[in-house]
Design an enzyme around this catalytic site. Sequence first.
Site, mmCIF file in Angstrom:
data_model
loop_
_atom_site.group_PDB
_atom_site.id
_atom_site.type_symbol
_atom_site.label_atom_id
_atom_site.label_comp_id
_atom_site.label_asym_id
_atom_site.label_seq_id
_atom_site.Cartn_x
_atom_site.Cartn_y
_atom_site.Cartn_z
ATOM 1 C CD GLU A 57 -1.208 -4.180 -0.677
ATOM 2 O OE1 GLU A 57 -2.270 -3.915 -1.256
ATOM 3 O OE2 GLU A 57 -1.152 -4.912 0.343
ATOM 4 C CB CYS A 80 -6.994 -1.823 2.379
ATOM 5 S SG CYS A 80 -5.435 -1.648 3.285
ATOM 6 C CD1 TRP A 175 -11.224 -45.965 10.156
ATOM 7 C CD2 TRP A 175 -12.380 -44.085 9.810
ATOM 8 N NE1 TRP A 175 -11.091 -45.188 11.277
ATOM 9 C CE2 TRP A 175 -11.794 -44.014 11.091
ATOM 10 C CE3 TRP A 175 -13.156 -43.027 9.359
ATOM 11 C CZ2 TRP A 175 -11.972 -42.910 11.926
ATOM 12 C CZ3 TRP A 175 -13.327 -41.933 10.189
ATOM 13 C CH2 TRP A 175 -12.739 -41.882 11.459
ATOM 14 N NE ARG A 212 -7.894 -36.345 14.014
ATOM 15 C CZ ARG A 212 -9.198 -36.199 13.724
ATOM 16 N NH1 ARG A 212 -9.964 -35.446 14.498
ATOM 17 N NH2 ARG A 212 -9.732 -36.788 12.676
#
Length: 368
Positions: A57, A80, A175, A212
């Site tokens: 805002e 808020c 992997w 990373r």
Amino acid sequence: MAEFTQQDYAMMLRAIKLAQGGIYTTAPNPNVGCVITRDDEIVGEGFHFRAGEPHAEVHALRMAAGKAEGATAYVTLEPCSHYGRTPPCAEGLIKAKVSKVICAMQDPNPQVSGRGIQMLRDAGIEVLVGLLEADARALNPAFIKKMETGRPFVQLKMAASLDGQTALANGQSQWITSSQARRDVQGFRAKAGAILSTSQTVIDDNASLNVRWDELADSIQVTYDKQQLRQPIRVILDRHNKLFPELKLFNAEGELLRVSPQGEIPLQFADDGRIDLSVTLESLATQHNINHIWVEAGATLASSLIQQRLVDELVLYLAPKLMGSDGRGLIGALGLQAMHQVIELDIKELKQVGPDIRIIATPIYKEQ
């Protein structure tokens, strides 16, 4: 029930799009966007970028300058009402003399929770709530989970071959998935407040468990500077004090918390002798202000989290490979005795990432 115009929908959609600009930076604060219009023209807009910096805002009001008087403000989350590191946004909207505020949703934060809306109404400002609320909630599942339950939002990441194996019988696993999938994981890590793993996983892979930069998607690298992205806190379950200083974990960027007898987070045990993960998660939420945890670990921790009903979302990468039943399975024993006990999944997304398939699903926990 408030009736919203086509203009209202368009402006709130824009505010939601703006809010997404903070998904890698705002934690532990929520992602919030704001658009201010006058005579159906946008005069100000903005989003919250980082905790301690101006809220959405404030950015929108600064851009609107003197044009905010009599305007309509569209905000993805209730403004808020309390003083934190920044003044209350409800107060700012009142001082700017806007005539109407449309909120997508009420703030689940007990410090706000309707008080901002009431402050605006007490000042004579018309307030409508509930426009595109489901879309607004989707911006902040972790913030909402913590505010409503006191526990963080938990994403469990797993990777396996198409036949559900995570490693060969001899333990080799790097992997299984492609480099594209591993880059995709970096993006999920960057969104999280913490990464949870075990000492065994860290030692087996000599894992750093950090973000990373050079492995992040190009779309992230062109949008953010390297210094703008935070490193998630690494939280390691180290019941038997197995971690040792030579591991990459200790030389990588990012804060490290150990859940161990001598660690920063004390061990708490359940009646069955296992680590009480619920207590650990509550500690991370309340004492370390963590909303969102990304879990990277093996079958044992995965099954414990699922058994204790602590997984909010499952992110599974399946590689187009077969490894055989003599490999290591994806999930540890769950102790199920009948088909009605099987944990069903609500699949939210199915996407190909490189050669792999990424499935995002929500576990459906049945009444006990």
